[in-house]
Design an enzyme around this catalytic site. Structure first.
Site, PDB file in Angstrom:
ATOM      1  N   HIS A   1       0.640   8.342  -0.555  1.00  0.00           N
ATOM      2  CA  HIS A   1       0.963   7.183   0.284  1.00  0.00           C
ATOM      3  C   HIS A   1       0.315   7.193   1.655  1.00  0.00           C
ATOM      4  O   HIS A   1       0.575   6.299   2.453  1.00  0.00           O
ATOM      5  CB  HIS A   1       2.481   7.084   0.486  1.00  0.00           C
ATOM      6  CG  HIS A   1       3.198   6.508  -0.688  1.00  0.00           C
ATOM      7  ND1 HIS A   1       3.372   5.156  -0.851  1.00  0.00           N
ATOM      8  CD2 HIS A   1       3.769   7.100  -1.764  1.00  0.00           C
ATOM      9  CE1 HIS A   1       4.039   4.937  -1.971  1.00  0.00           C
ATOM     10  NE2 HIS A   1       4.299   6.099  -2.549  1.00  0.00           N
ATOM     11  N   THR A  24       3.173  -3.466   2.508  1.00  0.00           N
ATOM     12  CA  THR A  24       3.827  -4.383   1.565  1.00  0.00           C
ATOM     13  C   THR A  24       4.443  -5.554   2.319  1.00  0.00           C
ATOM     14  O   THR A  24       4.654  -6.615   1.751  1.00  0.00           O
ATOM     15  CB  THR A  24       4.931  -3.669   0.760  1.00  0.00           C
ATOM     16  OG1 THR A  24       5.771  -2.948   1.667  1.00  0.00           O
ATOM     17  CG2 THR A  24       4.341  -2.735  -0.260  1.00  0.00           C
ATOM     18  N   LYS A  46       7.733  -4.145  11.256  1.00  0.00           N
ATOM     19  CA  LYS A  46       7.393  -2.947  10.490  1.00  0.00           C
ATOM     20  C   LYS A  46       7.784  -1.759  11.350  1.00  0.00           C
ATOM     21  O   LYS A  46       8.153  -1.932  12.518  1.00  0.00           O
ATOM     22  CB  LYS A  46       5.888  -2.914  10.177  1.00  0.00           C
ATOM     23  CG  LYS A  46       5.008  -3.247  11.406  1.00  0.00           C
ATOM     24  CD  LYS A  46       3.520  -3.220  11.081  1.00  0.00           C
ATOM     25  CE  LYS A  46       3.033  -4.435  10.369  1.00  0.00           C
ATOM     26  NZ  LYS A  46       2.604  -4.166   9.002  1.00  0.00           N
ATOM     27  N   ARG A  47       7.738  -0.538  10.784  1.00  0.00           N
ATOM     28  CA  ARG A  47       8.023   0.617  11.622  1.00  0.00           C
ATOM     29  C   ARG A  47       7.110   0.625  12.842  1.00  0.00           C
ATOM     30  O   ARG A  47       5.953   0.197  12.752  1.00  0.00           O
ATOM     31  CB  ARG A  47       7.854   1.919  10.814  1.00  0.00           C
ATOM     32  CG  ARG A  47       8.966   2.172   9.825  1.00  0.00           C
ATOM     33  CD  ARG A  47      10.335   2.219  10.486  1.00  0.00           C
ATOM     34  NE  ARG A  47      10.478   3.412  11.309  1.00  0.00           N
ATOM     35  CZ  ARG A  47      11.083   4.521  10.916  1.00  0.00           C
ATOM     36  NH1 ARG A  47      11.640   4.599   9.713  1.00  0.00           N
ATOM     37  NH2 ARG A  47      11.170   5.574  11.710  1.00  0.00           N
ATOM     38  N   LYS A  84       4.811  -9.738   1.396  1.00  0.00           N
ATOM     39  CA  LYS A  84       6.012 -10.592   1.474  1.00  0.00           C
ATOM     40  C   LYS A  84       5.717 -11.844   2.282  1.00  0.00           C
ATOM     41  O   LYS A  84       6.130 -12.952   1.904  1.00  0.00           O
ATOM     42  CB  LYS A  84       7.170  -9.821   2.130  1.00  0.00           C
ATOM     43  CG  LYS A  84       7.620  -8.576   1.387  1.00  0.00           C
ATOM     44  CD  LYS A  84       8.534  -7.728   2.282  1.00  0.00           C
ATOM     45  CE  LYS A  84       8.612  -6.295   1.782  1.00  0.00           C
ATOM     46  NZ  LYS A  84       9.174  -5.369   2.794  1.00  0.00           N
ATOM     47  N   LYS A  90      -0.111   1.308  13.631  1.00  0.00           N
ATOM     48  CA  LYS A  90       0.159  -0.093  13.266  1.00  0.00           C
ATOM     49  C   LYS A  90      -0.142  -1.051  14.431  1.00  0.00           C
ATOM     50  O   LYS A  90      -0.153  -2.266  14.259  1.00  0.00           O
ATOM     51  CB  LYS A  90       1.614  -0.243  12.799  1.00  0.00           C
ATOM     52  CG  LYS A  90       1.884   0.428  11.445  1.00  0.00           C
ATOM     53  CD  LYS A  90       3.380   0.373  11.101  1.00  0.00           C
ATOM     54  CE  LYS A  90       3.731   1.063   9.793  1.00  0.00           C
ATOM     55  NZ  LYS A  90       3.467   0.235   8.605  1.00  0.00           N
TER      56      LYS A  90
HETATM   57  C1  PLP Z   1       8.581  -4.433   3.502  1.00  0.00           C
HETATM   58  C2  PLP Z   1       9.307  -3.601   4.472  1.00  0.00           C
HETATM   59  C3  PLP Z   1       8.655  -2.571   5.152  1.00  0.00           C
HETATM   60  C4  PLP Z   1       7.184  -2.282   4.988  1.00  0.00           C
HETATM   61  O1  PLP Z   1       6.475  -3.043   5.944  1.00  0.00           O
HETATM   62  P1  PLP Z   1       4.937  -2.756   6.277  1.00  0.00           P
HETATM   63  O2  PLP Z   1       4.553  -3.915   7.125  1.00  0.00           O
HETATM   64  O3  PLP Z   1       4.200  -2.743   4.977  1.00  0.00           O
HETATM   65  O4  PLP Z   1       4.876  -1.470   7.000  1.00  0.00           O
HETATM   66  C5  PLP Z   1       9.380  -1.811   6.055  1.00  0.00           C
HETATM   67  N1  PLP Z   1      10.682  -2.053   6.279  1.00  0.00           N
HETATM   68  C6  PLP Z   1      11.335  -3.048   5.663  1.00  0.00           C
HETATM   69  C7  PLP Z   1      12.767  -3.272   5.968  1.00  0.00           C
HETATM   70  C8  PLP Z   1      10.677  -3.852   4.730  1.00  0.00           C
HETATM   71  O5  PLP Z   1      11.347  -4.827   4.101  1.00  0.00           O
END
Ligand code: PLP
Length: 842
Positions: free
Chosen positions: A392, A691, A583-584, A695, A589
């Protein structure tokens, strides 16, 4: 009156049968308890709660709603029991290959809405509740997120479970039942403060404690060898301190197909016999303390995303999960087939979600060799044919390494087995590269040095038959970089499986308005075959459709606006562009790039350069690892900048900026349907896949992004003209690293130099002198691995392009439709089809 629910009666499973029409009807709920009394206790509970609710004059406080949630969830679970049991029976009797998905994290979020959708009982439940002063949505709000994960990796596991069940695959998720999940994030003076997440406080209505699956997991002790009656030299691991692993099962319903898979979460408890030994020796206090030690193992999720933590307790968690899950699989096998493992690999496969459960490799060797007396080579063949590893990350700081000394003490037998695996494997390396001692050192599972370490990724590559990356670029970078030597040795092991997200939760459930519009035009098939969204391209010139599409987005934005007002005290305006990065929080990022751009817009507005400006609301959300000082400082910077932006009457006509606390799955379900512009702006080559990007795209957001992770594939699907691309690519980043001069990207009078000047002047920290110095220094450092300065100008230009595009709402909406239309490839159903056909062969 309709037939009352009889969920405790076993029912024969039928693929077509959907468990619809089984919700208790109104009359059954209020006054007709006698019919169901002896058939369905939880339904009774539901009826009682509803009756009390009615007798309260239909007022419904939070306490009532929590009771209603517990009652409804218990009723829904009850309805799944027969199909759940039948799924297990069928899988075994049909001799289907079983997949075990091993993961330290499952970021499930809430389960009620998903269960109502997948079981097709949403409408009947809605009808049943109609006459009471409470909606499904209000009841759903009462469910605490199951936050058993940090971010993308854990949420991927959750999406995979939904896809596997919906695709009728026999897949069991194995994880840990953390007492405390991902911490809750509060903001105090703009700083992140962590609060423990006691998600089980009210109980978990979905879980079933399955004590018959209890197993013991050994720790510490010592090894010794002995010769058995057949003259075979065996090893035993003795004087261990055993911990009891107790299974808690959660149902994973497939989408309208009658399949209920299982997520089995292990809880650590003290073993009685172990406690008794201590007790008999009079060490009462010792015994109680040890009991606590045992239960510590599953107490808390480590809140580090994309960084290893090297803590002893974390290794204990990893071994605990791996050992318990493997013993469970082997027990099931032996019950059916006895001690003959020659066909085991035909019927079993294990997917390791990163190296977190890679200790399962030597554990399976141990169980087969020491407990079931297989020869080493036979056991190795089993391991080799049943274990697959998903990588990952490319970040070196995230690659797990465990001190040999720690492992020798905690898991002495496991360490011996790793040494043996390594010795045999290095012979292969020596054969491939004769006389190349440095290859042996480079590729050894043991990293030598003052403190030798076990390289878990290398162990996984050596043992597994499949090693996959999670996006095309990521896999390419793995095979040409980090794992190049291994790729030369075993080219066929490596493969790509681009991540995906489940269209049930991330479209059908979270965006009911868009979902209804899609189904009206396309029918329902997109829910299980997202490639149907392609057909939307036929409507991109249909003005009526475009208007409907825009109206849905507008309504979703109004809902998010209310949430932001409530949670942040910032008034978003649904007429403005919603520009979102959730995101985190991590330097790679590059939330910093986003914040610098907000500062730039702020400056432009203050200067009166507003003619071409498109009003926008910028939202950032995400948690920082508690020990990650720089990430926490970025949160503080965002909040300070937000304060200046929002409290300026002129600026806030054009720009609003909020930091949303406690970003989690439930928040994302509100955020992604309401987003216009999705920020996917990581330094190229650093984000394995992402991911969140998918979304947003599925819900019709346009992306501003770099050529990183799955962005590359999203861009290819949707086309350059529907995507705001900017920045260096991965090769350019690598090349520039050799001689990076941030100064050269901020010449006098440039947008970035002006931003830096304002930031350095202390304008955003007047009362807190110097607090952002380390951020300023990082941007200016030639060693900044994230190259924020290098990408700023290109990012700013892409933001101008996005704003200009937004001015033409008709054409923006067309681009939005094209993004959703092109998102079909990013359904986790597609990803899982790849795992099924190319790896699991299930
Ligand atoms: C989808 C999701 C992530 C992943 O987000 P990235 O932008 O791909 O880092 C992290 N936390 C939550 C709560 C999510 O739903």
């Amino acid at each position: 009156m309709t037939t009352p629910v009889k969920p405790t009666q076993p029912k024969t499973k039928s693929k077509q049968a959907t468990p619809s029409q089984k919700m208790p009807k109104k009359d059954a709920m209020t006054n007709n308890q006698s019919t169901s009394k002896h058939q369905c206790e939880p339904c009774d509970a539901f009826h009682l709660v509803m009756a009390r609710h009615v007798s309260n004059g239909l007022t419904c406080d939070e306490r009532d709603k929590q009771d209603l949630f517990q009652a409804l969830a218990t009723t829904v679970k009850q309805q799944m029991l027969a199909d759940w049991r039948q799924t297990r029976v069928d899988d075994i009797s049909q001799g289907r290959k079983q997949v075990a998905y091993l993961s330290l994290e499952f970021l499930m979020g809430r389960s009620l809405g998903n269960a109502l959708l997948n079981l097709d009982i949403e409408q009947t439940t809605r009808d049943a509740l109609q006459e009471y002063a409470v909606t499904i949505e209000e009841i759903e709000q009462q469910e605490h997120d199951a936050g058993l994960g940090n971010g993308g990796l854990g949420r991927l596991a959750a999406c995979f479970l939904d896809s596997c069940a919906s695709m009728d695959l026999a897949v069991t998720g194995y994880g840990i039942r953390y007492e405390y999940g991902m911490f809750a994030q509060k903001l105090v003076d703009g700083f992140q403060v962590e609060r423990p997440d006691r998600w089980l406080r009210e109980g978990n209505p979905w879980e079933v404690r399955a004590a018959s699956h209890n197993v013991k997991v050994p720790f510490f002790g010592r090894t010794s060898s002995y010769i058995d009656r057949d003259g075979r030299n065996n090893v035993t691991w003795t004087d261990t301190q055993d911990v009891l692993a107790v299974a808690y099962d959660m149902p994973v319903p497939g989408y309208k197909n009658g399949r209920i898979n299982t997520l089995r979460l292990w809880k650590a408890e003290a073993t009685d016999d172990f406690d008794l030994t201590e007790f008999n020796q009079g060490d009462y206090s010792e015994a109680v303390a040890r009991k606590n030690m045992a239960e510590q193992i599953t107490m808390v999720l480590y809140p580090n995303d994309a960084s290893e933590n090297g803590k002893e307790l974390r290794l204990r968690q990893q071994y605990f999960l791996s050992s318990a899950s493997l013993q469970d699989l082997l027990n099931t096998w032996v019950n059916q087939h006895g001690n003959d493992f020659s066909d085991f690999a035909k019927f079993n496969v294990m997917q390791l979600n990163d190296t977190h459960p890679a200790i399962a490799i030597p554990e399976l060797m141990r169980l087969l060799v020491d407990e079931y007396f297989l020869e080493w080579d036979e056991a190795w063949q089993v391991v080799n044919q049943t274990m697959a590893y998903t990588n990952h990350t490319l970040l070196p700081e995230a690659l797990e390494r465990w001190p040999v000394r720690m492992m020798q003490q905690m898991l002495p037998r496991i360490m011996e087995i790793i040494f043996e695996i390594n010795a045999r494997y290095l012979e292969q390396v020596a054969h491939q590269w004769p006389g190349d001692a440095s290859k042996l050192a480079d590729m050894s599972i043991i990293e030598e040095g003052y403190e030798p370490h076990v390289r878990m990724a290398y162990l996984a590559i050596v043992a597994c038959f499949s090693v996959n990356g999670v996006a095309e670029l990521h896999t390419q970078l793995l095979t040409s970089g980090l794992f190049r030597d291994f790729y030369q040795l075993w080219p066929t092991k490596f493969n790509n499986r681009t991540n995906g997200v489940t269209p049930r939760r991330w479209l059908a459930q979270c965006n009911p308005k868009l979902s209804a519009l899609l189904s009206k035009r396309l029918g329902n098939e997109w829910i299980t075959d997202l490639s149907h969204l392609n057909a939307l391209n036929a409507f991109t010139d249909d003005v009526a459709f475009i208007k409907e599409w825009a109206a849905v987005k507008q309504a979703n934005k109004t809902e998010l606006q209310q949430l932001i007002s409530r949670e942040c005290g910032v008034e978003f305006d649904a007429e403005m562009m919603f520009d979102v990065q959730v995101k985190r929080i991590h330097e790679y990022k590059r939330q910093l790039l986003n914040i610098l751009h907000v500062i730039h817009l702020y400056q432009q507005i203050r200067l009166g350069n507003t003619d071409d400006l498109v009003p926008r609301c910028v939202l950032i959300g995400g948690k920082a690892a508690p020990g990650y000082a720089m990430a926490k400082l970025l949160i503080k910077l965002a909040n300070n900048v937000a304060h200046m932006v929002n409290s300026d009457a002129v600026v806030s006509q054009y720009l609003r900026f909020a930091f949303l606390p406690n970003y989690n799955v439930s928040a994302m379900e509100k955020i992604c349907p309401a987003t216009d512009l999705s920020e996917q702006i990581s330094t190229a080559g650093k984000e394995a896949s992402g991911t969140g990007n998918m979304k947003f795209m599925m819900n019709g957001a346009l992306t501003i992004g770099t050529l990183d992770g799955a962005n590359v594939e999203m861009l290819a699907e949707v086309g350059q003209e529907n995507f705001f691309l900017f920045g260096l690519n991965a090769n350019e980043v690598a090349a520039l690293r050799l001689n990076y001069q941030p100064d050269s990207f901020m010449p006098p009078l440039s947008a970035l130099s002006e931003v830096m000047e304002l930031l350095e002047s202390g304008h955003f920290n007047l009362q807190e002198p110097g607090i952002f110095d380390s951020i300023i220094a990082s941007i200016k450092s030639p060693n900044d691995p994230w190259m924020t300065a290098a990408d700023f100008e290109s990012y700013r230009q892409a933001q101008v392009d996005a704003a200009n595009a937004y001015k033409d709402q008709m054409s923006w909406t067309q681009m939005s439709i094209r993004n959703t239309a092109a998102s079909g490839r990013f359904s986790s159903d597609m990803t899982i089809a790849g795992y099924r056909d190319e790896i699991w062969r299930a």
